[in-house]
Scaffold this motif. Structure first.
Motif, PDB file in Angstrom:
ATOM      1  N   ASN A   1       0.857  -1.205  -0.075  1.00 49.76           N
ATOM      2  CA  ASN A   1       0.122   0.070  -0.124  1.00 49.76           C
ATOM      3  C   ASN A   1       0.821   1.298  -0.173  1.00 49.76           C
ATOM      4  N   TYR A   2       1.990   1.160   0.573  1.00 47.21           N
ATOM      5  CA  TYR A   2       2.897   2.432   0.870  1.00 47.21           C
ATOM      6  C   TYR A   2       4.437   1.967   0.720  1.00 47.21           C
ATOM      7  N   TYR A   3       5.148   2.830   0.052  1.00 39.00           N
ATOM      8  CA  TYR A   3       6.540   2.542   0.017  1.00 39.00           C
ATOM      9  C   TYR A   3       7.299   4.084   0.514  1.00 39.00           C
TER      10      TYR A   3
ATOM     11  N   LYS B   1       5.617   7.689   3.272  1.00 45.01           N
ATOM     12  CA  LYS B   1       4.302   7.217   3.011  1.00 45.01           C
ATOM     13  C   LYS B   1       3.886   7.560   1.598  1.00 45.01           C
TER      14      LYS B   1
ATOM     15  N   GLU C   1       2.145   6.518  -2.198  1.00 45.64           N
ATOM     16  CA  GLU C   1       1.423   5.306  -2.772  1.00 45.64           C
ATOM     17  C   GLU C   1       2.063   4.790  -3.957  1.00 45.64           C
ATOM     18  N   PRO C   2       1.737   3.612  -4.316  1.00 42.23           N
ATOM     19  CA  PRO C   2       2.301   3.213  -5.675  1.00 42.23           C
ATOM     20  C   PRO C   2       2.244   4.168  -6.847  1.00 42.23           C
ATOM     21  N   GLN C   3       1.236   4.591  -6.989  1.00 40.97           N
ATOM     22  CA  GLN C   3       0.954   5.377  -8.058  1.00 40.97           C
ATOM     23  C   GLN C   3       1.518   6.683  -8.396  1.00 40.97           C
ATOM     24  N   ASN C   4       2.081   7.211  -7.165  1.00 38.14           N
ATOM     25  CA  ASN C   4       2.626   8.282  -7.126  1.00 38.14           C
ATOM     26  C   ASN C   4       4.090   8.313  -7.030  1.00 38.14           C
TER      27      ASN C   4
ATOM     28  N   ASN D   1       3.057   0.612   6.544  1.00 38.82           N
ATOM     29  CA  ASN D   1       2.220  -0.684   6.192  1.00 38.82           C
ATOM     30  C   ASN D   1       1.942  -1.324   7.340  1.00 38.82           C
TER      31      ASN D   1
END
Length: 184
Positions: free
Chosen positions: A44-46, A61, A63-66, A85
Motif C-alpha cells: 500500500n505504501y513505499y 508514506k 502510494e504506488p501510483q505516486n 504498512n
C-alpha cells in the motif's frame, strides 16, 4: 566494521543478512526498474530516501501510483516497502549504540514514528550500561533488540531499527534494520 556512507550501510545490511524491508537503490534514469520493483513487492505504501547524502529527503508514506512523480529530481535514491504498512504493529523505533557494557539510545514507542521522528521527539534518550535495570526495564523489547545486536555482531555501530509485534521483512523477524553507521 567501518561504514562511511548510506551506500556502504545498505551493502553491509545485505552482506550481514540483517532483516530489512525489500529495498533497492536506483539512479534517476532507471524508471523501468522502479516499476519492476513495485510490481515485485506490492504494498500500500513505499518509502523513498535520497541516498546521495546524509539527512537527504525522506518520504515515508508514498502510494504506488505516486512513486514516479515523487522521485523526480533525485539522482540516487532507494525505494523500500514502508514501515507505514505496519503502523499498528510497531512497538519501538530509533537508534541504539552498544559498546562494551555501555548503551546509548534515542527511542520512541510512537507507532507512527520513523527513526527521524524518534530522534526529534524521543520517549527515551539515555546513556547507561547494560546493568541499569531501572532504565532498561522501561524500554519495551529492549532484551530482544540487545540480543539481535549481540548475535549479529553490531556492537560499536549505531543501529537504526524498528521493532514490531510480529515477524516481517525479508527474514520474517520482529526487528527491521534501516541503517548502520560508524563514520558519518
Amino acid at each position: 566494521m567501518k561504514i562511511t556512507s548510506k551506500i556502504e550501510s545498505y551493502n553491509k545490511i545485505i552482506e550481514l543478512g540483517l532483516n530489512r524491508f525489500p529495498e533497492k537503490i536506483f539512479k534517476s534514469s532507471e524508471i523501468n526498474e522502479v516499476q519492476d520493483f513495485i510490481n515485485t513487492y506490492p504494498a500500500n505504501y513505499y518509502a523513498i530516501r535520497d541516498k546521495s547524502k546524509a539527512s537527504g529527503v525522506f518520504k515515508l508514506k508514498v502510494e504506488p501510483q505516486n512513486i514516479l512523480n515523487e522521485v523526480s529530481g533525485y539522482d540516487l535514491f532507494s525505494i523500500n516497502v514502508s514501515s507505514y504498512n505496519y503502523i499498528d504493529n510497531q512497538l519501538l523505533v530509533g537508534e541504539i549504540f552498544i559498546s562494551g557494557t555501555n548503551v546509548n539510545a534515542i527511542l520512541s514507542t510512537n507507532n507512527g514514528y520513523s527513526v527521524r521522528d524518534a530522534i526529534r521527539d524521543p520517549d527515551f534518550n539515555f546513556m547507561t550500561n547494560i546493568f541499569d535495570d531501572k532504565i532498561l526495564n522501561q524500554i519495551p523489547c529492549f532484551d530482544e533488540v540487545y540480543k539481535y545486536i549481540i548475535d549479529n555482531k553490531l556492537k560499536n555501530t549505531i543501529v537504526e531499527f524498528a521493532y514490531f509485534d510480529k515477524p516481517i521483512g525479508i527474514n520474517k523477524e520482529n526487528i527491521i534494520i534501516y541503517e548502520l553507521r560508524t563514520d558519518y
